[in-house]
Design a protein around this motif. Sequence first.
Motif, short mmCIF file in Angstrom:
data_model
loop_
_atom_site.label_atom_id
_atom_site.label_comp_id
_atom_site.label_asym_id
_atom_site.label_seq_id
_atom_site.Cartn_x
_atom_site.Cartn_y
_atom_site.Cartn_z
N TRP A 122 -3.14 102.12 29.46
CA TRP A 122 -4.13 102.04 28.39
C TRP A 122 -5.51 102.26 29.00
O TRP A 122 -5.69 102.10 30.22
CB TRP A 122 -4.07 100.68 27.71
CG TRP A 122 -2.88 100.48 26.81
CD1 TRP A 122 -2.13 101.43 26.21
CD2 TRP A 122 -2.30 99.22 26.44
NE1 TRP A 122 -1.14 100.87 25.46
CE2 TRP A 122 -1.21 99.50 25.57
CE3 TRP A 122 -2.59 97.89 26.73
CZ2 TRP A 122 -0.42 98.51 25.00
CZ3 TRP A 122 -1.82 96.88 26.16
CH2 TRP A 122 -0.74 97.20 25.30
N LEU A 123 -6.48 102.59 28.14
CA LEU A 123 -7.82 102.95 28.62
C LEU A 123 -8.88 102.10 27.95
O LEU A 123 -8.84 101.87 26.73
CB LEU A 123 -8.08 104.44 28.34
CG LEU A 123 -9.43 105.02 28.77
CD1 LEU A 123 -9.60 104.94 30.28
CD2 LEU A 123 -9.54 106.48 28.30
N LEU A 124 -9.84 101.64 28.74
CA LEU A 124 -11.03 100.94 28.25
C LEU A 124 -12.25 101.66 28.82
O LEU A 124 -12.35 101.84 30.04
CB LEU A 124 -11.01 99.48 28.70
CG LEU A 124 -12.27 98.65 28.38
CD1 LEU A 124 -12.42 98.44 26.88
CD2 LEU A 124 -12.21 97.30 29.10
N VAL A 125 -13.18 102.08 27.96
CA VAL A 125 -14.37 102.82 28.39
C VAL A 125 -15.61 102.00 28.07
O VAL A 125 -15.93 101.76 26.91
CB VAL A 125 -14.45 104.20 27.71
CG1 VAL A 125 -15.74 104.92 28.10
CG2 VAL A 125 -13.24 105.05 28.09
N GLY A 126 -16.32 101.56 29.10
CA GLY A 126 -17.58 100.85 28.91
C GLY A 126 -17.46 99.36 29.13
O GLY A 126 -16.70 98.69 28.43
N LYS B 235 -19.75 94.69 24.96
CA LYS B 235 -18.55 95.52 25.13
C LYS B 235 -17.28 94.67 25.21
O LYS B 235 -16.18 95.20 25.07
CB LYS B 235 -18.67 96.39 26.39
CG LYS B 235 -19.85 97.37 26.36
CD LYS B 235 -19.72 98.39 25.24
CE LYS B 235 -20.85 99.42 25.30
NZ LYS B 235 -20.75 100.44 24.23
N ASN B 236 -17.46 93.36 25.48
CA ASN B 236 -16.37 92.40 25.35
C ASN B 236 -15.26 92.60 26.38
O ASN B 236 -14.10 92.27 26.15
CB ASN B 236 -15.77 92.47 23.94
CG ASN B 236 -15.22 91.15 23.44
OD1 ASN B 236 -15.57 90.09 23.95
ND2 ASN B 236 -14.37 91.21 22.43
N ALA B 237 -15.61 93.15 27.54
CA ALA B 237 -14.60 93.42 28.56
C ALA B 237 -13.98 92.14 29.10
O ALA B 237 -12.79 92.11 29.45
CB ALA B 237 -15.23 94.22 29.71
N ASP B 238 -14.76 91.07 29.19
CA ASP B 238 -14.25 89.79 29.71
C ASP B 238 -13.08 89.30 28.86
O ASP B 238 -11.96 89.08 29.37
CB ASP B 238 -15.40 88.78 29.71
CG ASP B 238 -15.02 87.45 30.35
OD1 ASP B 238 -13.82 87.12 30.38
OD2 ASP B 238 -15.93 86.73 30.80
N LEU B 239 -13.28 89.13 27.56
CA LEU B 239 -12.20 88.64 26.69
C LEU B 239 -11.04 89.62 26.67
O LEU B 239 -9.87 89.22 26.67
CB LEU B 239 -12.73 88.40 25.28
CG LEU B 239 -11.72 87.84 24.27
CD1 LEU B 239 -12.38 86.82 23.35
CD2 LEU B 239 -11.08 88.95 23.45
N VAL C 131 -9.92 101.26 33.56
CA VAL C 131 -11.22 100.84 33.04
C VAL C 131 -12.30 101.75 33.60
O VAL C 131 -12.43 101.89 34.83
CB VAL C 131 -11.53 99.38 33.41
CG1 VAL C 131 -12.86 98.95 32.78
CG2 VAL C 131 -10.40 98.46 32.94
N VAL C 132 -13.07 102.38 32.71
CA VAL C 132 -14.23 103.16 33.12
C VAL C 132 -15.43 102.22 33.08
O VAL C 132 -15.93 101.86 32.01
CB VAL C 132 -14.45 104.37 32.20
CG1 VAL C 132 -15.70 105.14 32.62
CG2 VAL C 132 -13.24 105.29 32.23
N TRP D 221 -10.00 100.58 38.28
CA TRP D 221 -11.41 100.79 37.93
C TRP D 221 -11.87 102.18 38.34
O TRP D 221 -11.62 102.62 39.46
CB TRP D 221 -12.28 99.74 38.62
CG TRP D 221 -12.05 98.34 38.14
CD1 TRP D 221 -11.13 97.46 38.61
CD2 TRP D 221 -12.76 97.68 37.08
NE1 TRP D 221 -11.22 96.28 37.90
CE2 TRP D 221 -12.21 96.38 36.98
CE3 TRP D 221 -13.80 98.05 36.23
CZ2 TRP D 221 -12.67 95.45 36.05
CZ3 TRP D 221 -14.27 97.12 35.30
CH2 TRP D 221 -13.71 95.84 35.21
N PHE D 222 -12.59 102.85 37.42
CA PHE D 222 -13.20 104.16 37.71
C PHE D 222 -14.70 104.03 37.43
O PHE D 222 -15.12 103.75 36.31
CB PHE D 222 -12.61 105.25 36.82
CG PHE D 222 -11.26 105.74 37.25
CD1 PHE D 222 -11.12 106.97 37.88
CD2 PHE D 222 -10.12 104.97 37.05
CE1 PHE D 222 -9.87 107.42 38.29
CE2 PHE D 222 -8.88 105.41 37.43
CZ PHE D 222 -8.74 106.65 38.06
#
Length: 376
Positions: free
Chosen positions: A206-210, A216-220, A240-241, A259-260
């Motif tokens: 799966w992909l997450l960008v930002g 951006k809520n990356a922590d949760l 994760v970008v 991580w990218f």
Amino acid sequence: MRIGLDYRAATAAPASGPARQVLALERALRRRPDTETVLFTEAPLDHPHRAIAVAADLPARADADAAPPGLRRRWRFEAGFLPGALRAQKVDIYIAAAEGGLPVWRKPAAVRQVLLLHDLFRLTLRRPRSAPWRSLASRLIDEAAIGHSIASADAIWTPSRYTTAECGRLFPAHAHKLYVLPDALAPLPAPAERSRLSRPLPPRYWLLVGTREPRKNADLFLRAWLDARRQHYDTPDLVVVGSPADVPAELQRLSGVHWFERIGDDELARLYLDAERLWQPSYAEGFGLPVLEALAAGTPVAVAEGGALEEVAPGDMPRFDPHDRPQLAELMIRLSRESVVGNAEQRRAFAQRFAPNAYAARVGALLDELLKNKKK
């Protein structure tokens, strides 16, 4: 007709989201017949944009960074440079492409002013990791700059119904100026070969960008993904970008998270194309361009509820509460087991609603509306 465009974002950070929209707007304006586009920016003396734009000299760094942040630099451009430059260039319409940015005073009376307003999060969200006095000073400056531009604009263009509603709620006296101009989806280049990526990709992910801003809520999201992974072994890896430094230390080196950082557009295109799904968990978003970029690659998405993200995803794509970690983990487990709804061509067709031709047509209609109102 001569249209002036605030080009500062394209000069300062050409790969950023705001800069991409400025460039898309420039291309749309140059397609309009009987229209000349004049760019306004600030740049060092050796910057190439000084050959294509009317440019103010960039202040020395110590001066530009004086506290409150950027105040003196913005004042020099918007109060000292811009009014006279607009007059000298005989501009008919000026478009400010930031949350503020319209001339502070002495604007030529005949110039029609447009504010391109992406969001109002500077006014509605808390500033993290900032001293109280600096946070208060920044908020007061933003309130003055944004409030001035909203009050003095003849038209306000926002990228979503969500931002339009927020602006109308905070500035009800100017709600009649609001129009929706969805962001433009610029085509990404051909995807890079997997062998040329900065690091290898897992076979299924799966992909997450930002991740840069807390909204951006990356922590949760990462914690919910970790919950799902513990409960269901076949939950896909996560690409994760962004930067690991944007999340707490305990989330920076999770097994299965790749991580990218600082990747090129061709690498990003490859990540979109090969992803099983893009997740966009932001609890505050003015538009949501990564969602459309994924859809344009034919990739399914899942988006957070309650903001602009719902406007840029097809109705059959999953939604979730960005504050409900258990619900999000349950959705991840379910989607890791289920087949994807719809097909890639349908998703690509949806994204084409925001392609350059559609964007240029909308820009033309808004300019026609602005000129029509001027004649009344």
